[in-house]
Enzyme design. Structure first.
Site: not given
Length: 367
Positions: A104, A172, A196
């Site tokens: 990511w 992040d 999430k």
């Protein structure tokens, strides 16, 4: 199969607390008895204004967010934030540092290259580790330093907050915000997609220090402009009301269930249960992640050796589904198995998976 008892170990969207789902269900036809559904409600209504305020205030309370930080609800999720961050921040000096320690952060860096000079201060040849900070090549003129605190694909989580030599730190936390206590003041920007630990897909929560506002590029779309969104309290246009509503429910649920202290303790307990099985049965289960950076949230592993036996992994997934445990398939880029342990996953859920893993090894381990 009793679909009401499924355990969703998916990496997102994922399992939500049953209590929250029941509350949403009870309010779907008439939000707070006003006679219309939440999905019909005007974003200019008093009711939505109160919902927006309550969601921000509860999040501030949970994370102990200082007064010089703003909380924004921004469309586009994590991917949108990958673009919004450089568009809003890189104009300060024209460059930024990216710590590429997983999939990511690599994707985020590639996106950021569209908007300025990106220095890859950390670059891994293989995943599963975090290099010694002494080897990092930080640019002293960087507008900010970006890193991904927990990589959902590679299963790597930072056990420390990086030192950036006073450059604003952008993190992040899509997959681990609200799973541990953090010192918000150490960061310039914290962002997290909501699918999430924060609810359902549709937005990203952006927590930004106010001195970092005002640097958006001239070409920045208004809907991604942090300064404008702050001025309009995240109601620049019609916001995604339903995801924000679900987020308000989730943060209240976390608060009612022990806050971050409890979430962190449970998260550690859940992940330890899985890692104990992997380590005790390492001739059968294998994870490529260094022990000191193993994620507490997303645990990837292979079955039948380091390269994995794909046929055996397919059987694992099929038999797990028969036991009402779903979405355990690894990300398409890496394959294998992946267990995601977000806050709504209970310790009892994990114990059921652990028992299944032991059973599966006993059944297929000697073939």
């Amino acid at each position: 199969m009793d679909e009401s008892n499924f355990i969703n170990f998916g990496a997102g969207p994922t399992q939500l607390p049953k209590q929250v789902l029941e509350e949403i269900q009870s309010e779907m036809l008439s939000y707070e008895n006003i006679g219309i559904s939440i999905v019909e409600m005007s974003h200019r209504s008093t009711e939505y204004g109160e919902l927006n305020k309550r969601a921000q205030e509860t999040l501030r309370s949970l994370l102990n967010i200082p007064s010089n930080y703003k909380v924004l609800f921004v469309p586009g999720g994590g991917q949108g934030a990958f673009s919004a961050i450089p568009i809003n921040l890189i104009g300060k000096t024209g460059s930024a540092d990216y710590l590429v320690t997983g999939t990511w952060s690599k994707i985020a860096a590639e996106e950021a290259k569209k908007y300025g000079n990106i220095n890859i201060a950390v670059k891994l040849d293989t995943t599963g580790s975090i290099p010694d900070p002494k080897t990092w090549k930080l640019d002293p003129n960087a507008s900010y330093v970006f890193y991904c605190d927990n990589d959902t694909i590679d299963g790597v989580e930072f056990p420390f907050v990086p030192d950036t030599n006073n450059a604003p730190l952008v993190v992040d936390m899509c997959s681990n915000l609200l799973t541990k206590q953090i010192d918000v003041s150490k960061f310039g920007v914290i962002f997290a997609a909501t699918q999430k630990n924060l609810g359902t897909a549709g937005i990203a929560v952006i927590i930004i220090r106010d001195d970092l506002l005002g640097y958006a590029a001239g070409y920045c779309p208004s809907i991604l402009n942090f300064t404008l969104l702050n001025q309009y309290n995240s109601i620049l246009n019609t916001p995604p009301i339903f995801p924000i509503y679900v987020t308000s429910k989730i943060v209240e649920w976390v608060k009612q269930n022990g806050g971050l202290v409890t979430m962190e303790s449970q998260c550690r307990e859940k992940s330890n249960l899985i890692y104990q099985v992997i380590d005790n049965l390492k001739d059968f289960y294998y994870t490529p992640v260094d022990k000191n950076v193993r994620s507490r949230i997303n645990i990837p592993f292979r079955i039948g050796g380091s390269d994995g036996d794909e046929e055996l992994e397919k059987i694992f997934l099929e038999e797990a589904k028969k036991e009402n445990m779903i979405d355990l398939k690894g990300h398409r880029l890496v394959g294998g198995i992946r267990v995601s342990l977000y806050n709504a996953i209970t310790i009892e859920n994990v114990k059921k998976l652990v028992a299944f893993m032991i059973y599966f090894k006993d059944k297929y381990g000697n073939q």
